[in-house]
Design a protein around this motif. Sequence first.
Motif, PDB file in Angstrom:
ATOM      1  N   ASP A  31       0.869  -1.189   0.000  1.00 20.66           N
ATOM      2  CA  ASP A  31       0.000   0.000   0.000  1.00 20.66           C
ATOM      3  C   ASP A  31       0.900   1.231   0.000  1.00 20.66           C
ATOM      4  O   ASP A  31       1.535   1.557   1.005  1.00 20.66           O
ATOM      5  CB  ASP A  31      -0.896  -0.004   1.241  1.00 20.66           C
ATOM      6  CG  ASP A  31      -1.809   1.220   1.290  1.00 20.66           C
ATOM      7  OD1 ASP A  31      -1.798   2.030   0.345  1.00 20.66           O
ATOM      8  OD2 ASP A  31      -2.535   1.360   2.298  1.00 20.66           O
ATOM      9  N   THR A  33      -0.202   4.262  -1.525  1.00 21.72           N
ATOM     10  CA  THR A  33      -1.013   5.432  -1.875  1.00 21.72           C
ATOM     11  C   THR A  33      -1.494   6.129  -0.611  1.00 21.72           C
ATOM     12  O   THR A  33      -2.080   5.498   0.278  1.00 21.72           O
ATOM     13  CB  THR A  33      -2.233   5.031  -2.720  1.00 21.72           C
ATOM     14  OG1 THR A  33      -1.776   4.337  -3.882  1.00 21.72           O
ATOM     15  CG2 THR A  33      -3.034   6.248  -3.123  1.00 21.72           C
ATOM     16  N   PRO A  35      -3.747   8.661   1.781  1.00 22.34           N
ATOM     17  CA  PRO A  35      -5.156   9.055   1.811  1.00 22.34           C
ATOM     18  C   PRO A  35      -5.303  10.525   1.431  1.00 22.34           C
ATOM     19  O   PRO A  35      -4.325  11.279   1.397  1.00 22.34           O
ATOM     20  CB  PRO A  35      -5.563   8.810   3.260  1.00 22.34           C
ATOM     21  CG  PRO A  35      -4.287   8.969   4.022  1.00 22.34           C
ATOM     22  CD  PRO A  35      -3.202   8.442   3.127  1.00 22.34           C
ATOM     23  N   SER A  60     -10.694   9.830   2.472  1.00 21.48           N
ATOM     24  CA  SER A  60     -10.752   8.508   1.851  1.00 21.48           C
ATOM     25  C   SER A  60      -9.343   7.959   1.606  1.00 21.48           C
ATOM     26  O   SER A  60      -8.364   8.704   1.573  1.00 21.48           O
ATOM     27  CB  SER A  60     -11.521   8.575   0.529  1.00 21.48           C
ATOM     28  OG  SER A  60     -10.857   9.439  -0.386  1.00 21.48           O
ATOM     29  N   ASP A  61      -9.295   6.627   1.409  1.00 22.46           N
ATOM     30  CA  ASP A  61      -8.036   5.947   1.119  1.00 22.46           C
ATOM     31  C   ASP A  61      -8.363   4.709   0.269  1.00 22.46           C
ATOM     32  O   ASP A  61      -9.479   4.162   0.355  1.00 22.46           O
ATOM     33  CB  ASP A  61      -7.341   5.539   2.421  1.00 22.46           C
ATOM     34  CG  ASP A  61      -5.977   4.924   2.166  1.00 22.46           C
ATOM     35  OD1 ASP A  61      -5.090   5.654   1.700  1.00 22.46           O
ATOM     36  OD2 ASP A  61      -5.819   3.723   2.437  1.00 22.46           O
ATOM     37  N   ASP A  62      -7.402   4.270  -0.533  1.00 20.17           N
ATOM     38  CA  ASP A  62      -7.664   3.136  -1.418  1.00 20.17           C
ATOM     39  C   ASP A  62      -7.722   1.805  -0.678  1.00 20.17           C
ATOM     40  O   ASP A  62      -8.275   0.820  -1.166  1.00 20.17           O
ATOM     41  CB  ASP A  62      -6.612   3.072  -2.534  1.00 20.17           C
ATOM     42  CG  ASP A  62      -5.206   2.877  -1.978  1.00 20.17           C
ATOM     43  OD1 ASP A  62      -4.983   3.228  -0.802  1.00 20.17           O
ATOM     44  OD2 ASP A  62      -4.347   2.368  -2.728  1.00 20.17           O
ATOM     45  N   VAL A  63      -7.134   1.769   0.548  1.00 24.25           N
ATOM     46  CA  VAL A  63      -7.111   0.522   1.309  1.00 24.25           C
ATOM     47  C   VAL A  63      -7.753   0.701   2.683  1.00 24.25           C
ATOM     48  O   VAL A  63      -8.669  -0.014   3.061  1.00 24.25           O
ATOM     49  CB  VAL A  63      -5.678  -0.017   1.453  1.00 24.25           C
ATOM     50  CG1 VAL A  63      -5.654  -1.254   2.361  1.00 24.25           C
ATOM     51  CG2 VAL A  63      -5.083  -0.336   0.085  1.00 24.25           C
ATOM     52  N   GLN A  66     -12.061   4.728   6.643  1.00 19.40           N
ATOM     53  CA  GLN A  66     -11.950   6.089   7.177  1.00 19.40           C
ATOM     54  C   GLN A  66     -11.653   6.082   8.669  1.00 19.40           C
ATOM     55  O   GLN A  66     -10.902   6.917   9.166  1.00 19.40           O
ATOM     56  CB  GLN A  66     -13.234   6.881   6.911  1.00 19.40           C
ATOM     57  CG  GLN A  66     -13.143   8.324   7.416  1.00 19.40           C
ATOM     58  CD  GLN A  66     -14.336   9.160   7.022  1.00 19.40           C
ATOM     59  OE1 GLN A  66     -15.048   8.819   6.093  1.00 19.40           O
ATOM     60  NE2 GLN A  66     -14.543  10.250   7.725  1.00 19.40           N
ATOM     61  N   ASP A 108      -2.736   6.947   6.674  1.00 16.58           N
ATOM     62  CA  ASP A 108      -3.437   5.666   6.694  1.00 16.58           C
ATOM     63  C   ASP A 108      -2.684   4.652   7.550  1.00 16.58           C
ATOM     64  O   ASP A 108      -1.632   4.959   8.133  1.00 16.58           O
ATOM     65  CB  ASP A 108      -3.681   5.147   5.278  1.00 16.58           C
ATOM     66  CG  ASP A 108      -2.368   4.862   4.533  1.00 16.58           C
ATOM     67  OD1 ASP A 108      -1.311   4.755   5.192  1.00 16.58           O
ATOM     68  OD2 ASP A 108      -2.416   4.739   3.295  1.00 16.58           O
TER      69      ASP A 108
END
Length: 335
Positions: A31, A33, A35, A60-63, A66, A108
């Motif tokens: 991971d 990316t 947030p 938001s986050d890809d993995v 929240q 994140d």
Amino acid sequence: MGKARSATLAAIVATLIAAGGTPAYAEDVPDVTAPVGRYQLDFTNLWDGQGATLTALEVSDDVSAQSDITQYVEWGDGNFSYLDGDEKSEWHRYFNPGSYTVKVRVTDRAGNSSAGVFADTSTVTVVKTPGTFKIVNKMVWIGDPATVTLADVPSDVTKVRIWWGDGKESTVSRTTREVKHYYTSQTTWSVSVMLTNAAGETYGREIGDINTAYDESAPQVWLTKPRKPAYVSSWRTINGTVRDRGRGTTAVGAAFIEQRGSRWYYYTGKKWVKATSLNQALKKTRTIAVRPTAKNTWKIKIKGLKKGTLYVFYAAVDKNGNQSESKVKKQKLTR
């Protein structure tokens, strides 16, 4: 060729399933990316003591979920806080005038972080509470009102609150020009003013101290001797002065008796009445009270005064009930 590739792929998948395995890349892809977060401040122009609310418009986050994203808020004045879990907003009060840039860092579970972006400005400008507030008298006698005047209060102010320092307050409208308060004990009181508008109430703006004290000093009173003291006409109006170091003199009282030959007379305020003795004249005479002028002078007119020996008894009393020394003036009237 296409059919051969499909057959080969199908064979690989069948082999993995038979062996109870899963594709290796499902867990091994890192991971990387960060947030993202979007924020907004409800008020960016404040008076000292007011606060602003930071609202998360989008996080938001890809993995990470929240609730697993850390939102670290720097308010620009040396203070910080967190938006925990699914919290959507956080309020912060600013006490000192200045310009403050609010920053948010979102992180994140993997440790990836980025700076939050703002829908509008992220700078909060704080200025001193406006308005002109003055204490009329810094020293006030207990029993007299302490007064604060108000001017130049902004039009968006919905409430003005004056804190008198003794546990009591006065709440007035912005158009009020003068507020009074009565203290009941003596000491020094610190007076503050708070204003309220859409952004809330300001911090107490100190406008000064008021000292209170009891008036325990008695007034002093004098009778003015006329230029021709032996003339009856000179005493038809009695004049005098007073002085008080406290709250002020409320009244001067005077009573009159006269000896004409061997007989005594007392004055009722309208006429002279014969008495059977000096003792009766003293008991029957009426005290005439007058209020001193703004210049601390007083006068009483006497009707029907004749030749004889006039006795004027006089004294003064102040607003606290302190009484001056009682005095008597004896004057022989021969002309």
